[in-house]
Design an enzyme around this catalytic site. Sequence first.
Site, PDB file in Angstrom:
ATOM      1  N   SER A 173      38.417 -11.620  26.409  1.00  0.00           N
ATOM      2  CA  SER A 173      37.994 -13.020  26.555  1.00  0.00           C
ATOM      3  C   SER A 173      38.491 -13.868  25.383  1.00  0.00           C
ATOM      4  O   SER A 173      38.996 -14.980  25.569  1.00  0.00           O
ATOM      5  CB  SER A 173      36.464 -13.115  26.615  1.00  0.00           C
ATOM      6  OG  SER A 173      35.959 -12.415  27.719  1.00  0.00           O
ATOM      7  N   SER A 214      28.862 -18.387  34.937  1.00  0.00           N
ATOM      8  CA  SER A 214      30.194 -17.792  34.805  1.00  0.00           C
ATOM      9  C   SER A 214      30.910 -18.423  33.633  1.00  0.00           C
ATOM     10  O   SER A 214      31.120 -19.642  33.602  1.00  0.00           O
ATOM     11  CB  SER A 214      31.005 -18.021  36.083  1.00  0.00           C
ATOM     12  OG  SER A 214      32.390 -17.848  35.826  1.00  0.00           O
ATOM     13  N   GLN A 267      33.974 -18.142  32.980  1.00  0.00           N
ATOM     14  CA  GLN A 267      35.267 -18.661  33.426  1.00  0.00           C
ATOM     15  C   GLN A 267      35.125 -20.074  33.989  1.00  0.00           C
ATOM     16  O   GLN A 267      35.920 -20.962  33.674  1.00  0.00           O
ATOM     17  CB  GLN A 267      35.872 -17.722  34.473  1.00  0.00           C
ATOM     18  CG  GLN A 267      36.273 -16.373  33.904  1.00  0.00           C
ATOM     19  CD  GLN A 267      36.820 -15.427  34.949  1.00  0.00           C
ATOM     20  OE1 GLN A 267      36.936 -15.771  36.124  1.00  0.00           O
ATOM     21  NE2 GLN A 267      37.161 -14.215  34.538  1.00  0.00           N
ATOM     22  N   ASP A 325      30.693  -6.827  33.278  1.00  0.00           N
ATOM     23  CA  ASP A 325      31.867  -5.951  33.269  1.00  0.00           C
ATOM     24  C   ASP A 325      31.508  -4.491  33.018  1.00  0.00           C
ATOM     25  O   ASP A 325      32.339  -3.599  33.207  1.00  0.00           O
ATOM     26  CB  ASP A 325      32.872  -6.408  32.207  1.00  0.00           C
ATOM     27  CG  ASP A 325      33.606  -7.670  32.625  1.00  0.00           C
ATOM     28  OD1 ASP A 325      33.710  -7.905  33.844  1.00  0.00           O
ATOM     29  OD2 ASP A 325      34.061  -8.415  31.754  1.00  0.00           O
ATOM     30  N   LYS A 360      35.302  -9.327  42.065  1.00  0.00           N
ATOM     31  CA  LYS A 360      36.120  -9.040  40.887  1.00  0.00           C
ATOM     32  C   LYS A 360      37.499  -8.539  41.366  1.00  0.00           C
ATOM     33  O   LYS A 360      37.883  -8.796  42.509  1.00  0.00           O
ATOM     34  CB  LYS A 360      35.407  -7.997  40.014  1.00  0.00           C
ATOM     35  CG  LYS A 360      34.177  -8.566  39.298  1.00  0.00           C
ATOM     36  CD  LYS A 360      34.590  -9.490  38.166  1.00  0.00           C
ATOM     37  CE  LYS A 360      33.421  -9.974  37.347  1.00  0.00           C
ATOM     38  NZ  LYS A 360      33.874 -10.887  36.274  1.00  0.00           N
ATOM     39  N   ARG A 403      33.698  -4.162  43.253  1.00  0.00           N
ATOM     40  CA  ARG A 403      33.397  -3.045  42.352  1.00  0.00           C
ATOM     41  C   ARG A 403      32.179  -2.236  42.779  1.00  0.00           C
ATOM     42  O   ARG A 403      32.103  -1.045  42.512  1.00  0.00           O
ATOM     43  CB  ARG A 403      33.218  -3.558  40.920  1.00  0.00           C
ATOM     44  CG  ARG A 403      34.534  -3.866  40.240  1.00  0.00           C
ATOM     45  CD  ARG A 403      34.378  -4.297  38.802  1.00  0.00           C
ATOM     46  NE  ARG A 403      35.696  -4.523  38.209  1.00  0.00           N
ATOM     47  CZ  ARG A 403      35.928  -5.316  37.175  1.00  0.00           C
ATOM     48  NH1 ARG A 403      34.923  -5.956  36.606  1.00  0.00           N
ATOM     49  NH2 ARG A 403      37.146  -5.468  36.707  1.00  0.00           N
ATOM     50  N   ARG A 432      38.647  -1.434  35.350  1.00  0.00           N
ATOM     51  CA  ARG A 432      37.347  -0.921  34.902  1.00  0.00           C
ATOM     52  C   ARG A 432      36.902   0.282  35.755  1.00  0.00           C
ATOM     53  O   ARG A 432      36.244   1.188  35.259  1.00  0.00           O
ATOM     54  CB  ARG A 432      36.301  -2.026  34.903  1.00  0.00           C
ATOM     55  CG  ARG A 432      36.701  -3.178  33.989  1.00  0.00           C
ATOM     56  CD  ARG A 432      35.567  -3.946  33.402  1.00  0.00           C
ATOM     57  NE  ARG A 432      36.070  -5.153  32.758  1.00  0.00           N
ATOM     58  CZ  ARG A 432      36.546  -5.222  31.523  1.00  0.00           C
ATOM     59  NH1 ARG A 432      36.603  -4.138  30.773  1.00  0.00           N
ATOM     60  NH2 ARG A 432      36.997  -6.362  31.028  1.00  0.00           N
TER      61      ARG A 432
END
Length: 419
Positions: free
Chosen positions: A8, A155, A157, A306, A333, A337, A379
Amino acid sequence: MKVPGDKSISHRSLLFGAIAEGTTTIDGLLPAEDPISTAACLRAMGVRISPIEAGGLVTVEGVGLDGLQEPAEILDCGNSGTTMRLMLGLLAGRAGRHFVLDGDASLRRRPMRRVGQPLASMGAVVRGRESGNLAPLAVQGQSLRGTVIGTPVASAQVKSALLLAAITADGTTTVIEPAQSRDHSERMLRAFGADLEVGGEMGRHITVRPGNTLKGQQVVVPGDISSAAFWLVAGALVPGADLTIENVGLNPTRTGILEVLEQMNAQIEVLNRRDVAGEPVGDLKITHGPLKPFSIGEEIMPRLVDEVPILSVAACFCDGESRISGASELRVKETDRLAVMARQLKAMGAEIEEHEDGMTIRGGRPLTGAALDSETDHRVAMSLAVASLLASGDSTLQRSDAAAVSYPSFWDDLDRLRC
């Protein structure tokens, strides 16, 4: 051991350096595919960035707040959702210039309207498939106006894209989140000289007043706690393990993983706490010991989203039932996931019940080696590697190279730890 630089912070140091005046030097930038995608997009718009190599200093020659040129080519964001979402905010206010953003097959499936819609309330024009939700996306730069925006999801982002847009808008912008997400953008923008104020309950209101120029800075990138998480879980589970991970970023908006490990009775210590360039940092020491099952929900999710894949592995080795909820964000994602981790761990014999927003994992059943597949998610690849360490029998992992998105040296580090 050390883990790669925080992803990040790596993205943001490149982006903010690009629109600052003067030179920004970045020490410890993550030399992985995602930040390299951000650098490539910036270079296509006239920003000079030195080669990104492991262990090397990276310099960014800033072009100022309005110096980005209209690119001759499509901006390729690769597999990086952060690159695409933050670019939307960065480019929306470049009046009179046109930009096209695209990425790989996985990125083309990820939702972008969550950024485009709030940007539209500032006057941005973003078009793409599914009414601007899916890439390729076209951005027609406009003069933006400041406003008050409530974001539908917590978020970092989305928030960071809006803050980037706000820096050159006409008038003040306030972004209000439903819960606080990671705050690297706020910390770093302030360090670069932006007029930015964090207030409201739990720091959920961020106000930007345009007018300040950004000045190039010296950035030191701490180790990525999301990468450290794989070794923290491995250290807690592998018999005889005693592991210290140095120089890990301990930003309080990112340390949910440490809280969950404490809930599980993991033998974890934080040593040598210090501040580096506005970010808290420390060394993490983990030793093997029995783990208790855990329960996590929506309130902690923005601080460990994450880390859910590796926590689902940890849950398989806790004696009892662990529950993960409030995690529907994981379905959009690099892959879904939740579905991928449930599918792959079940192939090893785990007892998992998948829910719309999470999963219930009944731990204590031995896992056995299996034919596994990262399904192209970095991940997932690294989480399955840790599961394989603890399973009886050998496993094979298809598409293991996905780890390079965030941790290029992961497989080398894993081999070293096995010795």
